[in-house]
Motif scaffolding. Sequence first.
Motif, mmCIF file in Angstrom:
data_model
loop_
_atom_site.group_PDB
_atom_site.id
_atom_site.type_symbol
_atom_site.label_atom_id
_atom_site.label_comp_id
_atom_site.label_asym_id
_atom_site.label_seq_id
_atom_site.Cartn_x
_atom_site.Cartn_y
_atom_site.Cartn_z
ATOM 1 N N LEU A 291 0.845 -1.201 0.000
ATOM 2 C CA LEU A 291 0.000 0.000 0.000
ATOM 3 C C LEU A 291 0.879 1.249 0.000
ATOM 4 N N LEU A 292 0.436 2.258 -0.729
ATOM 5 C CA LEU A 292 1.146 3.543 -0.720
ATOM 6 C C LEU A 292 0.175 4.593 -0.183
ATOM 7 N N SER A 293 0.529 5.195 0.942
ATOM 8 C CA SER A 293 -0.346 6.227 1.508
ATOM 9 C C SER A 293 -0.127 7.553 0.787
ATOM 10 N N ALA A 294 -1.192 8.319 0.651
ATOM 11 C CA ALA A 294 -1.054 9.679 0.094
ATOM 12 C C ALA A 294 -0.655 10.658 1.204
ATOM 13 N N TRP A 295 -0.574 10.178 2.432
ATOM 14 C CA TRP A 295 -0.157 10.973 3.587
ATOM 15 C C TRP A 295 -0.872 12.318 3.640
ATOM 16 N N ALA A 296 -2.200 12.255 3.627
ATOM 17 C CA ALA A 296 -2.965 13.486 3.848
ATOM 18 C C ALA A 296 -2.657 14.013 5.251
ATOM 19 N N GLN A 297 -2.481 13.077 6.180
ATOM 20 C CA GLN A 297 -2.103 13.429 7.546
ATOM 21 C C GLN A 297 -1.074 12.431 8.042
#
Length: 384
Positions: A291-297
Motif C-alpha cells: 500500500l502507498l499512503s497519500a499521507w494526507a495526515q
Amino acid sequence: MEFIDLKKQYERIKPQIQDRINQVLSHGKFIMGPEVAEFEKQLAAFVGAKYCVSCANGTDALLLSLMAHEVGPGDAVFTTPFTFIATAEVICLLGATPVFVDIDPDTYNIDPVKLQKVIEDTKKGIVRGAGIAKPLNPKAIIPVDLFGLSADYDRINQIAKQHGLFVLEDAAQSLGGSYKGKKLGNVTDIAATSFFPAKPLGAYGDGGAIFTNNEAMADRLRSLREHGKGSHKYDNVRIGINGRLDTLQAAILLSKLEIFDSEIKERQEVAARYTRAFKDLVKIPYVPDGLLSAWAQYSVVTEKRESYLSKLKELGIPTAIYYPRPLHLQTAFSHLGYRQGDFPIAEHTSDRIFSLPMNPYLDSVDQGRIIEAVKKAAEGISRG
Ligand SMILES: Cc1ncc(COP(=O)(O)O)c(C=O)c1O
C-alpha cells in the motif's frame, strides 16, 4: 509554522497558475468551461479510471454517487464512525440509514471482519443503534481511506459481492495513494474524492470528483450534478443538484496535477523521516505491504496526548486532532441511538490520536524542529 502551508506550493507553480487563471478570465466560460473537461480527462488518466465526473466538493461527490444508485429510505449503508461527518451525512440526507462498523486498531480503517458480521446481523434484523428502524435493506459500503491510507479492498469488495452491495470508496484523503499497485479512486465500483485546499490534491476553494468505469453511471452522474438534465439544460429528466466544479478551480487543479506525482513522492520522504524519529516514542502509522499512503495526515497515537499537545504548543508546533469524537457519538446522529462503548476501537483512538504538520514542502529545518519538539515532550513525559 502553519499546520498546512500552501504558500510554498504556490511559489513553485505561480506562473503556471496565473496563466491558467488568466486564460479563464479571457474566455469567460466560468461554468463548465473547457478546463473542466480537460481536468476530468487528465484526472481519469491519472487514476486509471474510464470516467471522471467532477463536482462542487467531496460531499457532493459522495451524495451524487449515492443518488446515482438510488439509495433512499429503508436502505442501510455501512461505514466507519471514525471519519469526517460528510461520509455519513450524505446517507442521512437521502433518508437512508448509516450503519456503523468499528475500525481496525492499526490502519484506523473499517474492519472487514466486523463489517461481515454487521451486514449479516442487519440482514437478520439485528442492528446496534436503538433508534434504527428495522428491517433495513443492505445496499452499500462506504470505506474511507483515512489519512491517505487505503482500506482493505480485497476483503471489502469480496464481502460486497457476497451480499450484493456496491462499494463507494471515500477517497477524499487518499488521491495519489495506491492499493497493491492500483491507484486509489479505481479499486471499487465507484469512488469520490475532494479537492478541499488541505487535501493532497487541493484547489483554491471547494471541488470534488467521482470515478467510475461504467459509462451509464458516468452519464447519470453528469445529469445529476446539473439539476438532472436530459438532452439539454431545460430538459430535466430527474431530480438533481447544482453540483458543478467551477472552471477556475479546474484550471488551478490542472496546474497542480502537473506536480502531483512529485508531491506524493515528497510526502513519502517526510513521512519516512517522522517514522524513523518517532518509532520508539508513540504509535506510528502502520502501512501494510503493497500500500502507498497519500499521507494526507501523519497521525500518531499515545496515552499521553494532552502532555504532548501542551508541550508542542509551548514550542510553537501546530497540531490537530482528527477526529476528537467518533460519528456515532455526534449529536447529529443521536437519533440513531448509538451509545458510548458501541465502537470501542474508534472511541479509544479518538481519545489518543493527534496529527503533526505534513505536506510536501515541509523542509528539513522545520521538520527537524518538529522532531526535536516531539522528543522533548517525550523526555518530559518519561521523567514524569
Ligand atoms: C473522509 C472525508 N470525506 C468527505 C469529505 C468531504 O469533502 P469536502 O470538504 O470537499 O466536501 C472530507 C473532507 O473534507 C473527508 O475528509
